[in-house]
Design a protein around this motif. Structure first.
Motif, mmCIF file in Angstrom:
data_model
loop_
_atom_site.group_PDB
_atom_site.id
_atom_site.type_symbol
_atom_site.label_atom_id
_atom_site.label_comp_id
_atom_site.label_asym_id
_atom_site.label_seq_id
_atom_site.Cartn_x
_atom_site.Cartn_y
_atom_site.Cartn_z
ATOM 1 N N ILE A 134 19.902 44.643 15.580
ATOM 2 C CA ILE A 134 19.494 43.247 15.781
ATOM 3 C C ILE A 134 19.868 42.890 17.206
ATOM 4 O O ILE A 134 20.991 43.139 17.637
ATOM 5 C CB ILE A 134 20.206 42.289 14.805
ATOM 6 C CG1 ILE A 134 19.909 42.687 13.371
ATOM 7 C CG2 ILE A 134 19.728 40.854 15.033
ATOM 8 C CD1 ILE A 134 20.437 41.698 12.350
ATOM 9 N N PRO B 71 24.000 37.655 11.259
ATOM 10 C CA PRO B 71 23.313 38.934 11.477
ATOM 11 C C PRO B 71 24.183 40.137 11.105
ATOM 12 O O PRO B 71 23.681 41.105 10.525
ATOM 13 C CB PRO B 71 23.013 38.939 12.974
ATOM 14 C CG PRO B 71 23.085 37.527 13.389
ATOM 15 C CD PRO B 71 24.040 36.856 12.485
ATOM 16 N N GLU C 207 15.444 36.611 11.932
ATOM 17 C CA GLU C 207 16.426 37.700 12.008
ATOM 18 C C GLU C 207 16.051 38.833 11.077
ATOM 19 O O GLU C 207 16.216 40.012 11.397
ATOM 20 C CB GLU C 207 17.804 37.170 11.640
ATOM 21 C CG GLU C 207 18.441 36.389 12.761
ATOM 22 C CD GLU C 207 19.644 35.600 12.289
ATOM 23 O OE1 GLU C 207 20.151 34.793 13.072
ATOM 24 O OE2 GLU C 207 20.066 35.800 11.133
ATOM 25 N N GLN D 296 13.454 40.909 12.566
ATOM 26 C CA GLN D 296 14.005 41.753 13.621
ATOM 27 C C GLN D 296 14.648 43.008 13.051
ATOM 28 O O GLN D 296 14.454 44.103 13.550
ATOM 29 C CB GLN D 296 15.052 40.956 14.377
ATOM 30 C CG GLN D 296 14.872 41.006 15.845
ATOM 31 C CD GLN D 296 16.184 40.786 16.537
ATOM 32 O OE1 GLN D 296 16.845 41.725 16.955
ATOM 33 N NE2 GLN D 296 16.552 39.533 16.628
ATOM 34 N N SER D 297 15.447 42.811 12.007
ATOM 35 C CA SER D 297 16.192 43.968 11.513
ATOM 36 C C SER D 297 15.323 44.875 10.667
ATOM 37 O O SER D 297 15.624 46.043 10.525
ATOM 38 C CB SER D 297 17.428 43.536 10.732
ATOM 39 O OG SER D 297 17.052 42.760 9.622
ATOM 40 N N HIS E 227 11.727 45.346 13.608
ATOM 41 C CA HIS E 227 12.019 45.512 15.030
ATOM 42 C C HIS E 227 11.046 44.758 15.918
ATOM 43 O O HIS E 227 10.702 45.197 16.998
ATOM 44 C CB HIS E 227 12.021 47.001 15.410
ATOM 45 C CG HIS E 227 12.960 47.795 14.557
ATOM 46 N ND1 HIS E 227 14.271 47.415 14.337
ATOM 47 C CD2 HIS E 227 12.778 48.898 13.829
ATOM 48 C CE1 HIS E 227 14.844 48.279 13.522
ATOM 49 N NE2 HIS E 227 13.970 49.195 13.199
ATOM 50 N N ASP F 39 12.884 38.865 18.268
ATOM 51 C CA ASP F 39 13.355 37.717 17.500
ATOM 52 C C ASP F 39 12.706 36.429 17.973
ATOM 53 O O ASP F 39 12.861 35.390 17.325
ATOM 54 C CB ASP F 39 14.878 37.583 17.636
ATOM 55 C CG ASP F 39 15.266 37.219 19.051
ATOM 56 O OD1 ASP F 39 16.195 36.419 19.217
ATOM 57 O OD2 ASP F 39 14.630 37.739 19.979
#
Lengths: 308, 361, 367
Positions: free
Chosen positions: B66, B77, C312, C315-316, C319, C322
């Motif tokens: 992240i 996160p 988020e 994003q994780s 990918h 963000d």
């Protein structure tokens, strides 16, 4: 301070002031027509990333500059449609534009971060540029600085010496009367907003092509907000906005310069100066009713829907 | 607790359903403070992550990270990664410290490693680089290459790591030229190309012909290139930003450390520790050495070898604190042959003698 | 071709309900396109973005924690905006509240307990109020535009916070690193559910309900609404415009300050150089999304909080940058603002014809 040092310092200040000036001039015209566009930061960011990518892909920085202008205009058009056609609240729309623009620029630019880009070389006129101190300042800047100065003159001339400029100001001061006189208020404002976007995009392009020669997320670093403050600081007059841009540019540079001399003031204080100064100026011009009446577009931020 | 377990399992199942194999390879995850491709600090961590994937192949899933995590909002996160089945999590910025400890408490079976911090726990290690070793070498190079004997030093915040760097650089420079001077400018940010570029120009205007940075963007290197002087890069190889200006970059090489740690988890030998490594294990490099005479290059390589072998320590006495008068017993920190210990270094908050600027409070 | 707006004789109740739904639907569609354009499975991505965070208790907690400051500030801002007072400086008032509320734990590290925590909250409110009073007074005394002053003051407040947390108030045992010491457990807000949901959430909900009551059932609420929608009528009725500006800023500033100290004494547990990832600005969007209705603000906070967490998650898992969260939020707000027009106006697309026949003209004129 030695002459070359002073010269270098002034050159740095001018480079710092130029993007502020571009964005502020554009917002000035927009606000003169009665529209408050708080989305300058977003338009600048998109201008920066598109300008960088276009320059990088084609290998020509000129293409990059033009692309940044177009990108800014596109973002402004979005804002114009929402606020002028759909009569949405300008403050909220401006903030939405900032958010959207910053996010979009980050998304588009994700693959281009930290790639060294092109640059615009400073001009060099044999003989003139070599005059000590004055030479490089007046004859040795990068081309966009001259564009900025020309733009300031042009905007001033346009607003105060042409009929079209008068119409723009009338729209900002009293849109009801302007409409009654037969002027298409929506169209005038639309064009003013687009112009503002073009300038903001150009400011962004300057950042990624001349100032930093690369793209990095959030590289606008609040300059859009400073530009908005600049317009008020300059009481909506192009000449004063130029002075303000140089001042605001100088403050950040001088703070770094002072450190180099061993003078250490809390940097936060110096960084807060532009904003505090703007508040003070705002108060001063509001106190003077005449000054206020003469220069602030009376209909700033107000929606206009033409009725039959 | 049951509900939590069920919910967690459901979440993990859903998240992993997108195509992750059954008998899971070890999942290693990273948290970056900046973009994974910032050309600097975070990118080097990402390069390290990729090194793990390459070195350990099928045994490891090192694809998750992240980025752009603000330090004010880092707990979530990190927690998300723990929830999503990461078995070792690397949190790569100082500001993630408290969040790492907090989340680690709730996931005792997950290993955490926090970079540049100082808090540990049974399942939390810290790891750091002895950047000062590189700075010392850079100081020596600077003193040799500079014609004016003045370097401009661009820094972010007055934390011990930065002060260590300044002091080590100065000591290295003084070992070649006792009258070497530096001018320090604080830009109050790790990554602000505009400001860093401005600071660089200001220092160049004030006569510096070497630029050093402890900030992450290539802006100072670019400014140096434009002005025709020399500069050192930071975190990653910045030579492409300054083909003529670039002397060397202080490169973070996290790969070997990451591979070592993940392997330790695979082997079951991982324990909580505080790692502080440098030239010896290859975590930091001063490279590539360019744009300098051959004898300077040789000197630099020689110093690096000496530090690697332990024959030379950058913070080896006599070292005097900054003072207005001549160095004396009062301002002496360590005597000849003595070395400042790690603990003092980690809390360093004073300049060495020879630096004229006052440290910001 | 031209888009024409014809004002409806009264608010369309049907559109008032449909508008946010249409906006959300449009955002989902746009999101579909964006994900597909970036080479990501759109359905999966939309699921991760909107739904996944609701499937686990721990992420629901995170959502609640994220919603709390948004509700507090959003409610205050909606009251302010209803009265046509444009407080854009909530982010700064939040910082002011965080600073003011942290005075006790910083200077008296041994003091703790429910009384101290209550005092901290009160001081936070007062800090936010005092800071919000500045643009208010500048407006009432000098007629200065409050949008610009409150906005400029945000930067000033953030810089003061940075200075205070990095300088005089930083942790003496922290090796010169910024941020204050960690507050002791009895200087923090009590946790009431799970591990992170503090009493601040309850406060936020109470405030929202109280504001709804204030707006709908009290004279002050009436004043707010009248001064906002029909300022001249309000003036004739004797409602003081200046007093309202001050009240609006005090309420919204105080609530922002409360949000600030609740963040510090809650999720953060210390005073940091930055205590908010932009809650003060996001709350402006929340206020609009919630149609300036305190109960609507709760729903809007939910949607926006979800969009942060979803970003988020994207994003994780995928990918993608963000920044996509910001894109979504901006788009959503644009769509909401555009769709909201239909509540007050009928949209008509008019094709510009040449000289229309006189009869048709007369018919149109009388329509």
């Amino acid at each position: 301070m030695s002459l070359p040092e002073l010269q270098g310092l002034l050159l740095t200040i001018i480079t710092a002031a130029t993007p502020l000036l571009f964005a502020a001039l554009g917002e000035l015209v927009t606000e003169r027509s009665g529209v408050l566009n708080l989305g300058v930061e977003g338009m600048m960011a998109v201008g920066a990333v598109i300008g960088f990518i276009a320059g990088h892909v084609t290998g020509l920085s000129v293409v990059g500059v033009v692309a940044s202008v177009v990108a800014g205009m596109a973002m402004a058009a979005l804002f114009a449609v929402v606020t002028l056609v759909f009569v949405a609240n300008q403050v909220a729309s401006g903030l939405a534009l900032t958010l959207f623009g910053l996010g979009l620029s980050g998304l588009i630019g994700d693959r281009y971060v930290s790639i060294p880009g092109l640059s615009l070389e400073r001009i060099h006129i044999p003989g003139l540029t070599d005059i000590p101190l004055v030479g490089p300042l007046i004859f040795g800047e990068d081309p966009l600085v001259y564009v900025a100065v020309a733009l300031a003159i042009a905007v001033s001339w346009f607003l105060f010496s042409t009929r079209a400029g008068l119409i723009v100001r009338a729209t900002g001061d009293n849109h009801v009367s302007a409409h009654a006189l037969g002027y298409d208020v929506i169209r005038v404002r639309f064009l003013a907003v687009i112009f503002g976007g073009a300038c903001a995009g150009l400011a962004g392009g300057y950042l990624s092509i001349v100032y930093s020669t690369q793209w990095i997320p959030n590289m606008t670093a609040g300059r859009g907000w400073i530009a908005i403050a600049l317009v008020v600081f300059g009481t909506w007059l192009p000449g004063r906005v130029v002075v303000g841009a140089v001042l605001f540019g100088a403050i950040s540079i001088l703070q770094l310069n002072a450190q180099g001399y061993g003078v250490s003031l809390p940097p936060q204080f110096l960084n807060a100066l532009p904003y505090l100064t703007t508040v003070v100026v705002l108060v001063i011009i509001s106190r003077n009713r005449t000054l206020l009446r003469v220069n602030t577009p009376a209909c700033l931020g107000q929606a206009f829907v033409p009725d039959r | 607790m049951n509900k939590l377990l069920v919910a967690t399992t459901a979440a993990c199942a859903l998240a992993l359903s997108a195509g992750m194999a059954g008998a899971a390879p070890l999942k290693a995850c990273w948290v970056y403070v900046g973009p994974h491709n910032d050309g600097g600090y975070s990118q080097q961590h990402d390069i390290g992550r990729q090194a793990v994937a390459k070195a350990l192949g099928d045994k490891v899933d090192a694809s998750t990270y992240i980025e752009n995590v603000p330090e004010t909002d880092s707990e979530r996160p990190i927690r998300e990664l723990a929830q999503k089945g990461c078995q070792i999590i690397f949190t790569t910025s100082f500001g993630f410290m408290e969040s790492t400890i907090k989340v680690a408490k709730d996931f005792p079976n997950v290993k955490f490693e926090h970079a540049t911090g100082f808090m540990t726990a049974p399942n939390v290690s810290t790891y750091n680089i002895r950047w000062y070793e590189g700075r010392y070498v850079m100081g020596q190079i600077a003193a040799k290459v500079s014609k004016k004997g003045l370097a401009g030093y661009i820094v972010s915040f007055p934390i011990p790591e930065v002060i260590m760097g300044i002091d080590a650089f100065m000591l290295g420079a003084q070992s070649v030229n006792p009258n070497f001077k530096i001018k320090i400018v604080w830009v109050n940010s790790w990554f602000d190309p505009g400001k860093e570029g401005d600071a660089a120009n200001v220092l160049i205007n004030q006569g510096a012909d070497i630029l050093v940075q402890h900030t992450d963007s290539p802006a100072p290197m670019q400014a140096a290139e434009k002005a025709g002087i020399h500069a050192f890069g930071q975190s990653s190889d910045m030579s492409r930003f300054g083909p003529h200006a670039h002397l060397a970059s202080l490169i973070d090489n996290w790969g070997p450390y990451y591979i070592k740690e993940v392997q330790a988890v695979l082997d079951g030998t991982w324990t909580s520790h505080q790692a502080w490594e440098g030239f010896k294990t290859g975590l930091v490099e001063v490279a590539p050495l360019q744009n300098m005479p051959d004898d300077v290059k040789a000197m630099a390589e020689d110093t690096i070898a000496k530090i690697k072998s332990g024959a030379l320590h950058p913070f080896q006495g006599p070292i005097y604190k900054q003072s207005t008068g001549m160095p004396s017993k009062e301002t002496e920190v360590v005597g000849p042959g003595q070395v400042i210990d790690d603990k003092t270094l980690l809390g360093l908050n004073w300049y060495v003698n020879g630096i004229d600027d006052k440290m910001p409070q | 071709m031209r888009i024409e707006l014809i004002r409806r004789p009264q608010r369309s109740a049907r559109m008032a309900v449909l508008s946010p739904l249409i906006a959300i639907a449009l955002t989902v569609v746009a999101g579909f396109v964006i994900f597909a354009a970036n080479g990501v499975d759109p359905v999966g991505a939309l699921y991760v973005y909107f739904i996944e965070k609701l499937t686990a208790w721990w992420s629901i907690q995170d959502l609640i924690v994220k919603m709390t400051p948004l509700i507090l500030i959003g409610v205050g801002l909606s009251l302010s905006y209803l009265s046509n007072t444009w407080n854009i400086g909530a982010e700064g008032q939040l910082a002011a509240g965080a600073i003011a509320g942290s005075v006790l734990p910083i200077y008296f590290p041994d003091w703790g307990g429910p009384l101290v925590v209550t005092l901290m909250l009160l001081m936070g409110i007062l800090g936010g109020m005092a800071y919000g009073a500045i643009p208010a007074l500048l407006k009432t005394r000098f007629g200065t535009n409050e949008i610009l002053t409150s906005l400029m003051l945000v930067y000033v407040a953030d810089l003061v916070l940075d200075w205070v947390a990095r300088g005089p108030w930083r942790n003496p045992a922290g090796y010169n690193f910024p941020n204050s010491r960690q507050f002791s457990d009895n200087q923090l807000l009590p946790v009431i559910a799970g591990q992170h949901v503090t009493v601040a959430t309850v406060i936020a909900l109470v405030v929202a309900v109280a504001a709804w009551f204030l707006l709908g059932k009290t004279l002050t609420g009436f004043r707010i609404r009248v001064l906002g929608e029909a300022p001249r009528a309000g003036a004739f009725a004797g409602f003081s415009r200046n007093r309202m500006v001050l009240v609006a800023f005090l309420i919204s500033g105080g609530l922002a300050g409360l949000a600030g100290i609740c963040e510090v004494a809650g999720p953060l547990g210390q005073l940091r150089i930055s205590v908010s990832p932009g809650y003060g600005f996001t709350a402006i969007i929340v206020a609009f999304l919630g149609r300036l209705n305190p109960l609507g603000v709760i729903v809007a906070s939910f949607v926006l909080g979800l969009s942060y967490l979803g970003g988020e998650g994207i994003q994780s898992t995928y990918h993608l940058s963000d920044q996509i969260a910001r894109v979504f939020q901006g788009m959503l707000l644009f769509f909401v603002l555009a769709c909201d027009t239909m509540i007050f106006y009928r949209v008509r697309i008019v094709s510009t014809r040449r000289a229309p026949p006189p009869a048709a003209e007369a018919v149109r004129e009388s329509a």
